[in-house]
Design a protein around this motif. Sequence first.
Motif, PDB file in Angstrom:
ATOM      1  N   ALA A  16      -1.241  -2.431  -1.578  1.00  0.00           N
ATOM      2  CA  ALA A  16      -1.426  -2.022  -0.224  1.00  0.00           C
ATOM      3  C   ALA A  16      -2.367  -2.958   0.639  1.00  0.00           C
ATOM      4  N   LEU A  75      -4.307   0.661  -3.236  1.00  0.00           N
ATOM      5  CA  LEU A  75      -3.200   1.303  -3.949  1.00  0.00           C
ATOM      6  C   LEU A  75      -2.375   2.303  -2.900  1.00  0.00           C
ATOM      7  N   PHE A  76      -1.100   2.410  -3.165  1.00  0.00           N
ATOM      8  CA  PHE A  76      -0.564   3.367  -2.585  1.00  0.00           C
ATOM      9  C   PHE A  76      -0.541   4.553  -3.483  1.00  0.00           C
ATOM     10  N   SER A  77      -1.343   5.519  -2.903  1.00  0.00           N
ATOM     11  CA  SER A  77      -1.513   6.674  -3.676  1.00  0.00           C
ATOM     12  C   SER A  77      -0.974   7.742  -2.921  1.00  0.00           C
ATOM     13  N   PHE A  78      -0.638   8.951  -4.019  1.00  0.00           N
ATOM     14  CA  PHE A  78      -0.087  10.345  -3.294  1.00  0.00           C
ATOM     15  C   PHE A  78      -0.253  11.389  -4.016  1.00  0.00           C
ATOM     16  N   LEU A 114       1.478   4.087  -7.035  1.00  0.00           N
ATOM     17  CA  LEU A 114       2.458   3.105  -7.282  1.00  0.00           C
ATOM     18  C   LEU A 114       1.632   1.948  -8.234  1.00  0.00           C
TER      19      LEU A 114
END
Lengths: 444, 444
Positions: free
Chosen positions: B113, B65-68, B79
């Motif tokens: 990702a 994952l694209f995590s933030f 995302l």
Amino acid sequence: MAKQSYQAPTGTRDFYPLDAAKRRFVLEAWRRASIIHGFEEVDGPTFEHLELYTVKSGDGIISELFSFTRDGGEKAYALRPEFTPTLARLYATKANSLPKPTKWFCTPTTFRAERPQRGRLREFLQWNVDLIGDNSPQADAEIIATCVSVLAGLGLTPQDVRVKVNHRQALADWLTSRGLPTDRHGDLFKLLDNKHKMPAPQFAQAIAQFGFTIEQADVFQKGIVRVTVDEVLPTGQKTDHVVDLTYFSEAVLPLSKELVAAGIIDWIDFDLSIVRGLAYYTGMVFEVHEASGAERAIAGGGRYDNLIELFGGPPTPAVGFGMGDVVLSLVLQDRGKFPTDEQVLELAGLRPDVYVLSNGMPEAELQVKPIVAQLRKLNIHARSTYKTTRNVGKLLQEAASMKARVALIVESATHATLKNLTTGEQTQPTPLPQAIALLTQRPA
Amino acid sequence: MAKQSYQAPTGTRDFYPLDAAKRRFVLEAWRRASIIHGFEEVDGPTFEHLELYTVKSGDGIISELFSFTRDGGEKAYALRPEFTPTLARLYATKANSLPKPTKWFCTPTTFRAERPQRGRLREFLQWNVDLIGDNSPQADAEIIATCVSVLAGLGLTPQDVRVKVNHRQALADWLTSRGLPTDRHGDLFKLLDNKHKMPAPQFAQAIAQFGFTIEQADVFQKGIVRVTVDEVLPTGQKTDHVVDLTYFSEAVLPLSKELVAAGIIDWIDFDLSIVRGLAYYTGMVFEVHEASGAERAIAGGGRYDNLIELFGGPPTPAVGFGMGDVVLSLVLQDRGKFPTDEQVLELAGLRPDVYVLSNGMPEAELQVKPIVAQLRKLNIHARSTYKTTRNVGKLLQEAASMKARVALIVESATHATLKNLTTGEQTQPTPLPQAIALLTQRPA
């Protein structure tokens, strides 16, 4: 164990079918206006390298971004807070092979890591329209006309919304002529841009530092500095203003003529207090506001002749604007101009062309599924029931509640009747291929 | 100073006008197939709380994952790597007020990702179609039919692509009857899902641990275990297979009948080796592949009767699938089925309805801009030149290069001629209002 329930992140939206249909209504209006004005769709990634956003806006923008990195030392990324940097990157990359002018539009999702408020969400759609490679007032007017085209197409009138136009260079020339050094213009622009967020005394005190009187401060803040078209056009009467209009009239006269030719002068107010906060505008700037001043700006934009170069392209004039879906939708609702739910759903194509049922006879019922499949192969929006009942009255009620246009009632293995669900008219039993042919002749 | 140039992040795409028109072509095909099959559009946020994705897939998903997070201790976000968790959340939140069945589609951007490869990007579109609240084989068939509808609508045939159908419960029952404990089924499913990524000896060795012979391993890996429709339908001949088809035939017989009624049985292969990697499928599963085995799976889905409950909703059967734009576009290109650039641009509406010019006389030229503005107000795609030349021949060349349908040539302050740019036919000089009326009568 109590069931866990999950929510959307703060400031984002869930779109159930009616919400999605409303969003599509706005998207289609944007798209159609773009196309009839000769703009072509482009798009880029939802996230870009973080540095793309600091080129134009400096490091100050970072706190307003959703940014992230990947494990393993990759570069930093950010969700796009606006489309312009991507647009500039796209243009700069292929500048030499693109037509002059290049006319692009886009309807991307954009993201701001701010506290959500009325009219300001963390995720929203923003329509972008840009005309690149033409520095004429005709290009300025075409951009404004494309914006007005959507407003008019959505049923708004010059009584509902106003397009406030100013000219950054004219304002700068006037300020310079008053003795304000160029390096202080940016600070004054920032102050003007925040004028509605400050109490009058505080604004008067702040603007006094730039050499303006209390009277002038009041004029700026209340927007009475509005200039009429007649004053700008050479035939018109000049009235006394507390500000000197000379520079302004010169700068916007050619634009005014173009706005008249484009048939949208009724929508325009020339307003010296509109500066747009962003430092990169170089000429015409505009904002669209609900007439009474309710809600945030519906749209905003202007000329930015230095930006493409900043992103590595050749020096290229450009003009464009952005319009968000959130404020636009609020204004349409405030003004009672949003279509009814029923209209929105129909525009989204959700009204079935035909509802297929049988009279309940087993040999007729056997035909229902194949007929539905055949109609769909012919690109017709066809439905049938998921209920176990085969009561014709109840099924016709279901068809009516779905707003189906026509019911096809299979009467036997070979024949069907068609019932117009608006007028109630019903055909005689017709051979199936003929009944289907009758349906395909209707405008889908 | 050397100019800096900027690129899109690895694995994402820039969409110049032709690329955007191609993407729109696919999107519109998805959308139309959804609507004619009675599905309604929904959508959710581009990013969700990270925990929404670990509910279904466990913590293992996090690395993909694209995590933030945001400063100040806010929750973690990611995302969306797929739409199903959002769909389950939307349904669970309003389960009691939603119709049965609920039929939803969505065409979101999704993010992975991973290392980009052919057919696998970091950002892509994924069409999602789900039918919730109906556990019948009819619902299974309707989902597959909606998928096939797009393939057929895009010009693909059963010779180009195959829909491979299996049944997870039938496979599980068979394995249990062979003495494989339930808690080991998941490991075997994972192995089957990776069968094409392993050399034959390695696969044979791995599957031997589940009690399969080398012969059976070969059958699984090569997909020759394909079962024909005739074998599944009760009228058909049973041939000898190295696997026992009893459980399978029972499970898919009702589905087979529905696929026949839906008119899509020609597209179907029953294939015991299709399991879908995701653990949450409970019944029918399917994948769509290019017939020769080129490219990754075009689409995949199945029945997931436990998922809505997992997200806090009531126990609710559901079936659905996803189709990405990247592999679909590759297969269309491989098979020569993608429309020409010219067709794609025309379908996107980029062909002007009319190009307005004058014969060069000043009083005629003055009419050009107002006429363009008037036509656009009438929702007509109108263009004129940005060039300084007023040479009629050169301007008609420009009109032709834009593929404009008609040229409106202003001949005086009051009259114009219309020239059909396909046939070359030209009218006599006509009063302007009449010339414009003629244009509006054309289908826009």
